[in-house]
Motif scaffolding. Structure first.
Motif, PDB file in Angstrom:
ATOM      1  N   MET A   1      63.791  -1.828  -1.603  1.00  0.00           N
ATOM      2  CA  MET A   1      62.476  -1.606  -2.193  1.00  0.00           C
ATOM      3  C   MET A   1      62.332  -2.606  -3.341  1.00  0.00           C
ATOM      4  SD  MET A   1      60.707   1.764  -3.982  1.00  0.00           S
ATOM      5  CE  MET A   1      60.846   2.850  -2.576  1.00  0.00           C
ATOM      6  N   PRO A   2      61.903  -3.830  -3.033  1.00  0.00           N
ATOM      7  CA  PRO A   2      61.822  -4.851  -4.083  1.00  0.00           C
ATOM      8  C   PRO A   2      60.772  -4.545  -5.139  1.00  0.00           C
ATOM      9  CG  PRO A   2      60.859  -5.650  -2.040  1.00  0.00           C
ATOM     10  CD  PRO A   2      61.532  -4.354  -1.712  1.00  0.00           C
ATOM     11  N   ALA A   3      59.795  -3.727  -4.788  1.00  0.00           N
ATOM     12  CA  ALA A   3      58.706  -3.327  -5.685  1.00  0.00           C
ATOM     13  C   ALA A   3      57.985  -2.176  -4.985  1.00  0.00           C
ATOM     14  CB  ALA A   3      57.745  -4.487  -5.951  1.00  0.00           C
ATOM     15  N   PRO A   4      57.099  -1.465  -5.669  1.00  0.00           N
ATOM     16  CA  PRO A   4      56.382  -0.380  -4.987  1.00  0.00           C
ATOM     17  C   PRO A   4      55.488  -0.860  -3.848  1.00  0.00           C
ATOM     18  CG  PRO A   4      56.299  -0.060  -7.349  1.00  0.00           C
ATOM     19  CD  PRO A   4      56.852  -1.440  -7.126  1.00  0.00           C
ATOM     20  N   TYR A   5      55.048  -2.127  -3.895  1.00  0.00           N
ATOM     21  CA  TYR A   5      54.292  -2.685  -2.771  1.00  0.00           C
ATOM     22  C   TYR A   5      54.704  -4.136  -2.574  1.00  0.00           C
ATOM     23  CZ  TYR A   5      51.040  -4.250  -6.515  1.00  0.00           C
ATOM     24  OH  TYR A   5      50.477  -4.797  -7.644  1.00  0.00           O
ATOM     25  N   TYR A   6      54.723  -4.559  -1.291  1.00  0.00           N
ATOM     26  CA  TYR A   6      55.221  -5.886  -0.945  1.00  0.00           C
ATOM     27  C   TYR A   6      54.891  -6.151   0.517  1.00  0.00           C
ATOM     28  CZ  TYR A   6      59.049  -2.880   0.719  1.00  0.00           C
ATOM     29  OH  TYR A   6      59.781  -1.896   1.336  1.00  0.00           O
ATOM     30  N   THR A   7      55.121  -7.377   0.975  1.00  0.00           N
ATOM     31  CA  THR A   7      54.823  -7.720   2.366  1.00  0.00           C
ATOM     32  C   THR A   7      55.912  -8.619   2.933  1.00  0.00           C
ATOM     33  OG1 THR A   7      53.174  -8.685   3.873  1.00  0.00           O
ATOM     34  CG2 THR A   7      53.368  -9.684   1.685  1.00  0.00           C
ATOM     35  N   PHE A   8      56.145  -8.496   4.239  1.00  0.00           N
ATOM     36  CA  PHE A   8      57.157  -9.310   4.903  1.00  0.00           C
ATOM     37  C   PHE A   8      56.785  -9.460   6.376  1.00  0.00           C
ATOM     38  CE2 PHE A   8      58.481  -4.903   5.151  1.00  0.00           C
ATOM     39  CZ  PHE A   8      58.943  -4.743   6.447  1.00  0.00           C
ATOM     40  N   THR A   9      57.351 -10.456   7.004  1.00  0.00           N
ATOM     41  CA  THR A   9      57.112 -10.685   8.427  1.00  0.00           C
ATOM     42  C   THR A   9      58.380 -10.393   9.217  1.00  0.00           C
ATOM     43  OG1 THR A   9      57.692 -13.028   8.255  1.00  0.00           O
ATOM     44  CG2 THR A   9      55.365 -12.443   7.999  1.00  0.00           C
ATOM     45  N   ALA A  10      58.172 -10.012  10.481  1.00  0.00           N
ATOM     46  CA  ALA A  10      59.268  -9.773  11.419  1.00  0.00           C
ATOM     47  C   ALA A  10      58.710  -9.983  12.811  1.00  0.00           C
ATOM     48  CB  ALA A  10      59.836  -8.373  11.269  1.00  0.00           C
ATOM     49  N   GLY A  11      59.213 -10.985  13.514  1.00  0.00           N
ATOM     50  CA  GLY A  11      58.671 -11.286  14.827  1.00  0.00           C
ATOM     51  C   GLY A  11      57.195 -11.628  14.734  1.00  0.00           C
ATOM     52  N   SER A  12      56.391 -11.007  15.567  1.00  0.00           N
ATOM     53  CA  SER A  12      54.946 -11.286  15.608  1.00  0.00           C
ATOM     54  C   SER A  12      54.149 -10.401  14.658  1.00  0.00           C
ATOM     55  CB  SER A  12      54.428 -11.085  17.030  1.00  0.00           C
ATOM     56  OG  SER A  12      54.709  -9.777  17.484  1.00  0.00           O
ATOM     57  N   VAL A  13      54.848  -9.630  13.808  1.00  0.00           N
ATOM     58  CA  VAL A  13      54.200  -8.632  12.948  1.00  0.00           C
ATOM     59  C   VAL A  13      54.338  -9.023  11.476  1.00  0.00           C
ATOM     60  CG1 VAL A  13      54.082  -6.195  12.323  1.00  0.00           C
ATOM     61  CG2 VAL A  13      54.819  -6.850  14.631  1.00  0.00           C
ATOM     62  N   GLN A  14      53.267  -8.798  10.701  1.00  0.00           N
ATOM     63  CA  GLN A  14      53.399  -8.795   9.258  1.00  0.00           C
ATOM     64  C   GLN A  14      53.206  -7.359   8.775  1.00  0.00           C
ATOM     65  OE1 GLN A  14      51.404 -11.865   7.062  1.00  0.00           O
ATOM     66  NE2 GLN A  14      51.911 -10.987   5.069  1.00  0.00           N
TER      67      GLN A  14
END
Length: 465
Positions: free
Chosen positions: A312-325
């Motif tokens: 949990m790098p922060a209470p909100y964040y975004t990352f990609t994996a395969g074809s999904v963000q």
């Protein structure tokens, strides 16, 4: 509004569910018959309160059996809370507050009258005990309740301003008022969370863009109950034949008020021992119970440095994996800054699939429409053609009717007590069971599956592009 729990004994939420707290729990009442309190419970209540409890309180046999296992002090505090939630009992309890010789019981009465103080009633009795009670612990309890009552008074003023902003269609002003109310709630419950810890990291990747992925997701689990352990074991068993690339938690990670610190022993018993055997990383968000402990939000972020599985790098964040963000969203403490961040990050995304996940529902057959998130969050999801909004909070498994491109799923069956569902015209699938969600995605399809504790597939929805 940010929904924190008060200083009420945790068991009160169950014991009073068929009484005044039903509006807080927002769960369909138990259908078992309500019975007068048993003689064994009544005899543990101090004599001066016994007759009122006998005359006013009824509960199911199951709940009473649980109550009988409580220590005496917790049982008495709970009974006084239940009485205090009844407007007809305020006069009785206020009279007892002035006559009660026991400091411990005076504290229980002060806390039991929480709803009375919150309603803007005369607080002179609180002021008297804060300044003049012969026992300093009672004075401190009264002062704490005064703080809560005065914050509630400020919130009522802000509610009036919020109403005028909503009536005028001024969503920005309404959002600013809600942000201020959330800060007041954090002050009320002593939440300590530095602003720099809310800053999300830059976009990161956890799997190559051309890789099909399988993802585990679940919420509402950290109780240490047999149901949590059974559901976790089912995840581990499923992983052996259908390996997950990583997992998501959907909040209410730890009950009743989150974690005390990054060294809380429950990290081992309610997290590592149950989920780390899968040897996958989990990307977590906070729920209202995680926000209910003064140090819990910070503890859950900081534990990321101590665990191979918890992230949990922060209470909100975004990352990609395969074809999904994926967009991890902090719904209990959502503010204008977080909404602006989500709008910008969704606008920059080039992913084939966009999944936003958080704790609170937008739609649910348990609690109905979440008006705040419908007004503030849903327009952003629709604007950017988000594919899935996935949440916990309601302890069951659901799919709701889509709105535009956005498909809605509830996955709150991770181990906490299950919730009933009400008639609701947006329901597509609903089941009151423990279980978890599996997301499978490649460049052409996105499948959302609900899995039961026996490993069986309860439901599947497949989206295509």
């Amino acid at each position: 509004m940010l929904r924190f729990f008060s200083n009420r004994p945790v068991f009160l939420l169950s014991l009073a569910s068929s009484l005044s707290l039903i509006s807080v729990a927002q769960v369909t009442p138990h259908k078992s018959p309500l019975l007068p309190l048993s003689e064994s419970i009544l005899m543990r209540i101090p004599a001066d309160y016994r007759a009122e409890a006998q005359a006013k309180i009824k509960q199911t046999e199951e709940i009473q059996q649980q109550a009988e296992k409580m220590p005496d002090n917790e049982l008495v505090a709970t009974i006084l809370h239940v009485l205090g939630d009844m407007p007809s009992e305020s006069t009785f309890l206020l009279d007892r507050l002035e006559k009660e010789p026991s400091a411990a019981l005076r504290i229980d009465v002060i806390r039991g009258l929480e709803k009375h103080w919150q309603g803007g009633q005369d607080i002179s009795a609180l002021e008297h005990h804060a300044s003049s009670d012969p026992d300093v612990t009672v004075s401190i309890a009264a002062a704490e309740m005064l703080k809560e009552a005065r914050i509630d008074s400020l919130n009522r003023l802000l509610n009036a301003r919020l109403g005028s902003a909503v009536a005028a269609g001024d969503i920005h002003s309404a959002g600013l008022v809600l942000d201020e109310q959330k800060l007041l709630q954090q002050t009320r419950y002593g939440i300590g969370f530095p602003s720099f810890m809310r800053m999300p990291p830059p976009l990161f990747s956890v799997a190559p863009a051309d890789k099909p992925i399988r993802v585990l997701a679940f919420g509402d689990f950290g109780t240490g109950s047999a149901a949590q352990k059974q559901t976790a074991a089912a995840m581990v068993a499923y992983h052996k034949t259908h390996p997950f690339d990583f997992g998501l938690t959907l909040g209410d990670n730890f009950y009743a008020r989150g974690m005390n610190s990054p060294d809380d022993p429950r990290w081992q018993t309610q997290w590592e021992q149950l989920y780390s055997p899968m040897h996958i990383p989990f990307y977590a968000v906070l729920g209202n119970h995680d926000w209910s402990g003064a140090d819990s939000p910070a503890a859950e972020v900081l534990y990321s440095a101590k665990s191979q599985s918890w992230h949990m790098p922060a209470p909100y964040y975004t990352f990609t994996a395969g074809s999904v963000q994926f967009f991890a969203f902090d719904t209990p403490a959502v503010d204008e800054a977080e909404l602006k961040w989500l709008d910008e990050e969704l606008g920059k995304s080039t992913a084939q699939w966009k999944i936003v996940y958080g704790h609170y529902h937008i739609y649910s057959a348990t609690r109905g429409d979440n008006k705040e998130l419908i007004a503030r969050l849903l327009p952003i999801l629709k604007k950017h053609n988000v594919d899935v909004y996935l949440n916990g909070h309601d302890h069951n498994l659901q799919e709701l009717k889509p709105e535009g491109s956005v498909h809605f799923f509830v996955s709150g069956g991770g181990g906490a007590g299950l919730y009933e569902m009400n008639p609701y015209d947006r329901s597509v699938f609903r089941q009151k069971v423990n279980g978890f969600t599996v997301l499978e995605a490649d460049s052409k399809t996105l499948a959302i599956c609900f899995i039961g504790t026996d490993g069986s597939e309860l439901y599947r929805r497949t989206l295509t592009k």
